[in-house]
Design a protein around this motif. Structure first.
Motif, PDB file in Angstrom:
ATOM      1  N   LEU A 157       0.813  -1.215   0.000  1.00  0.00           N
ATOM      2  CA  LEU A 157       0.000   0.000   0.000  1.00  0.00           C
ATOM      3  C   LEU A 157       0.849   1.269   0.000  1.00  0.00           C
ATOM      4  O   LEU A 157       0.434   2.301  -0.528  1.00  0.00           O
ATOM      5  CB  LEU A 157      -0.948  -0.013   1.196  1.00  0.00           C
ATOM      6  CG  LEU A 157      -2.147  -0.951   1.007  1.00  0.00           C
ATOM      7  CD1 LEU A 157      -2.818  -1.260   2.321  1.00  0.00           C
ATOM      8  CD2 LEU A 157      -3.144  -0.350   0.033  1.00  0.00           C
TER       9      LEU A 157
ATOM     10  N   PRO B  99       2.418   1.608  -4.237  1.00  0.00           N
ATOM     11  CA  PRO B  99       1.487   1.099  -5.253  1.00  0.00           C
ATOM     12  C   PRO B  99       2.114   1.094  -6.642  1.00  0.00           C
ATOM     13  O   PRO B  99       3.022   1.874  -6.945  1.00  0.00           O
ATOM     14  CB  PRO B  99       0.313   2.076  -5.173  1.00  0.00           C
ATOM     15  CG  PRO B  99       0.884   3.331  -4.604  1.00  0.00           C
ATOM     16  CD  PRO B  99       1.963   2.886  -3.665  1.00  0.00           C
TER      17      PRO B  99
ATOM     18  N   ARG C 201      -0.811   6.616  -3.996  1.00  0.00           N
ATOM     19  CA  ARG C 201      -1.329   5.918  -2.823  1.00  0.00           C
ATOM     20  C   ARG C 201      -2.837   6.117  -2.735  1.00  0.00           C
ATOM     21  O   ARG C 201      -3.374   7.140  -3.180  1.00  0.00           O
ATOM     22  CB  ARG C 201      -0.654   6.430  -1.542  1.00  0.00           C
ATOM     23  CG  ARG C 201       0.755   5.938  -1.368  1.00  0.00           C
ATOM     24  CD  ARG C 201       1.302   6.273   0.000  1.00  0.00           C
ATOM     25  NE  ARG C 201       0.636   5.543   1.077  1.00  0.00           N
ATOM     26  CZ  ARG C 201       1.116   5.435   2.318  1.00  0.00           C
ATOM     27  NH1 ARG C 201       2.263   6.029   2.634  1.00  0.00           N
ATOM     28  NH2 ARG C 201       0.471   4.762   3.244  1.00  0.00           N
TER      29      ARG C 201
ATOM     30  N   PHE D  18      -8.578   1.537  -7.541  1.00  0.00           N
ATOM     31  CA  PHE D  18      -7.443   0.982  -6.794  1.00  0.00           C
ATOM     32  C   PHE D  18      -7.736  -0.482  -6.515  1.00  0.00           C
ATOM     33  O   PHE D  18      -8.892  -0.875  -6.300  1.00  0.00           O
ATOM     34  CB  PHE D  18      -7.286   1.734  -5.464  1.00  0.00           C
ATOM     35  CG  PHE D  18      -5.940   1.580  -4.812  1.00  0.00           C
ATOM     36  CD1 PHE D  18      -4.881   2.413  -5.152  1.00  0.00           C
ATOM     37  CD2 PHE D  18      -5.728   0.617  -3.827  1.00  0.00           C
ATOM     38  CE1 PHE D  18      -3.641   2.291  -4.533  1.00  0.00           C
ATOM     39  CE2 PHE D  18      -4.497   0.473  -3.200  1.00  0.00           C
ATOM     40  CZ  PHE D  18      -3.446   1.318  -3.550  1.00  0.00           C
TER      41      PHE D  18
ATOM     42  N   ALA E  16      -0.613  -3.709  -4.942  1.00  0.00           N
ATOM     43  CA  ALA E  16      -1.607  -2.643  -4.828  1.00  0.00           C
ATOM     44  C   ALA E  16      -1.410  -1.633  -5.942  1.00  0.00           C
ATOM     45  O   ALA E  16      -0.306  -1.467  -6.467  1.00  0.00           O
ATOM     46  CB  ALA E  16      -1.489  -1.954  -3.467  1.00  0.00           C
ATOM     47  N   GLY E  17      -2.504  -0.954  -6.299  1.00  0.00           N
ATOM     48  CA  GLY E  17      -2.402   0.124  -7.268  1.00  0.00           C
ATOM     49  C   GLY E  17      -3.374  -0.011  -8.415  1.00  0.00           C
ATOM     50  O   GLY E  17      -4.552  -0.329  -8.221  1.00  0.00           O
TER      51      GLY E  17
ATOM     52  N   ALA F 241      -0.962  -3.402 -11.476  1.00  0.00           N
ATOM     53  CA  ALA F 241      -0.704  -4.143 -10.232  1.00  0.00           C
ATOM     54  C   ALA F 241      -1.094  -5.602 -10.391  1.00  0.00           C
ATOM     55  O   ALA F 241      -0.406  -6.510  -9.899  1.00  0.00           O
ATOM     56  CB  ALA F 241      -1.471  -3.501  -9.072  1.00  0.00           C
TER      57      ALA F 241
END
Length: 419
Positions: free
Chosen positions: A47, A50, A55, A231, A248-249, A254
């Protein structure tokens, strides 16, 4: 004769078997990603760093309605571990609890009960936030994909300002991989949208590990782009349901980073296929029903030789998991007729029966499960009360020199055959 003791996940328990060493080609597991698992560190790092995105705390703004989509009880997504980190990001952005709600992505699975929701996300989070099941019938039409799929998505998600998707990444036998945009389509789509997307699974390009050129994956991602996902937080879990990697991202970037790790973790090089392949999906919830346990068969098929035997070790506590799958498997007398029927007309649920029928054309299937023996025989398989009994019988059929491959986490690996 020396024997190897092997433990296979079965529901929430494990089953012990013994295989003569001279017959054992291998016991294959996914590769270890990290020596020591620190789930909190893994999630925090994902997190804070990302992929292809700012973020989460930099994306959301006060006054926005935030939807968090997570998996239902048929998936091993550890929502209770992941959500606190996502919530922390929202808190840092000043988002109040009343502006956040959680959606369980059901696809066409049954709704989750209140108790199941509490268990999935923790009683504490359930008390803090509104949690709802996806409703197949409460949808908004967003458009039509190039392949003709009418995209209908759960209304509360369409009306939300920010959409965050949680999930786990593993091999998927026709969408390439799980995770990413699949949380929305099929996870939170209408029945008609899901059926339209899944009809592409009959394409040869719709296969495990394939994204580019995979019509199922490309179609669903095109559909989800009409909605937009702000996200994602996707994880890889091991056999103990521990998080061993997190990504994440951006919903595409991601996810692809996670898919690459799944490939590296799950690729098994073999020079010889087994006469007998013993496959467990990996225990609960991966063997909750036959719909999910089928994924172990799809992996096992690449490890077994033609005319070999696959022994499926799957509890299937909730039966078939799909009424059409059950009907087709019970009522259509042969594998050939099942395959012909799906070619004539795509039917959701029937496609699983057809996928299994294709395996039956190559190998016999023995089954150790909670199904009644009569049910197993009705679907053309051979039932056994213990794995050892199934193994012993397979040796009787194929001979004392038959070679054995064991897959305790079959859904997490794939065969790369050389030679």
């Amino acid at each position: 004769m020396e024997r190897e003791e092997i433990w296979l996940p079965y529901g929430k328990d494990k089953i012990r078997i013994e295989i003569p060493l001279q017959n054992l080609l291998g016991v294959y597991y996914p590769k270890t990603i990290v020596a020591e698992v620190d789930e909190n560190y893994i999630l925090q790092q994902a997190l804070e760093n990302p992929i292809g995105s700012p973020r989460l705390r930099e994306i959301v703004r006060c006054g926005q309605k935030v939807a968090i989509v997570t998996s239902d009880l048929t998936r091993p997504t550890p929502s209770d571990k992941m959500l606190p980190f996502v919530i922390s990001e929202l808190e840092a952005a000043g988002i109040p609890d009343e502006d956040v709600f959680i959606v369980f992505a059901l696809g066409i699975h049954r709704p989750m009960s209140e108790e199941e929701m509490k268990k999935a996300i923790s009683p504490q989070i359930y008390q803090r936030f509104r949690a709802i099941n996806h409703d197949l019938n409460d949808v908004v039409t967003l458009g039509v994909t190039q392949r003709g799929t009418v995209v209908e998505i759960f209304r509360p998600l369409v009306e939300a300002d920010v959409r965050i998707c949680l999930g786990n990444i593993e091999f998927h036998y026709f969408a390439g991989f799980s995770g990413g945009a699949k949380a929305i389509l099929p996870g939170c789509a209408s029945r008609e949208t899901i059926y339209a997307n899944h009809r592409w699974l009959v394409s040869p390009e719709a296969s495990a590990m394939r994204i580019k050129g995979n019509p199922v994956r490309e179609d669903l991602e095109e559909g989800v782009a009409m909605l937009g996902v702000d996200f994602i937080l996707n994880v890889i879990v091991d056999s103990q349901h521990r998080i061993v990697a997190a990504f994440a991202g951006d919903v595409i970037e991601a996810h692809r980073a996670g898919c690459q790790v799944v490939m590296e973790r799950g690729a098994i090089d073999i020079s010889q296929r087994g006469d007998i392949v013993i496959a467990s999906p990996g225990g609960y919830p991966k063997d909750i029903n036959l719909l999910q346990s089928n994924k172990a068969l799809q992996s096992a098929k690449d490890f077994v030789r033609d005319k070999g035997i696959i022994i499926l070790v799957a509890e299937c506590a909730e039966g078939f998991g799909n009424a059409v799958l059950e009907q087709w498997m019970k009522e259509i007398p042969t594998a050939e007729e099942t395959i012909q029927k799906i070619r004539e007309k795509f039917v959701q649920g029937g496609h699983i029966a057809a996928a299994i029928a294709m395996i039956e054309q190559r190998a016999s299937i023995y089954c150790v499960s909670s199904f009644e023996d009569s049910t197993v025989r009705q679907i053309r398989w051979r039932p056994f009360s213990t794995v050892q009994a199934a193994v012993d019988h397979a040796f009787e059929v194929l001979g004392k020199d038959a070679k054995v491959i064991v897959l305790p986490e079959a859904t997490s690996i794939f065969a790369k055959v050389s030679g």
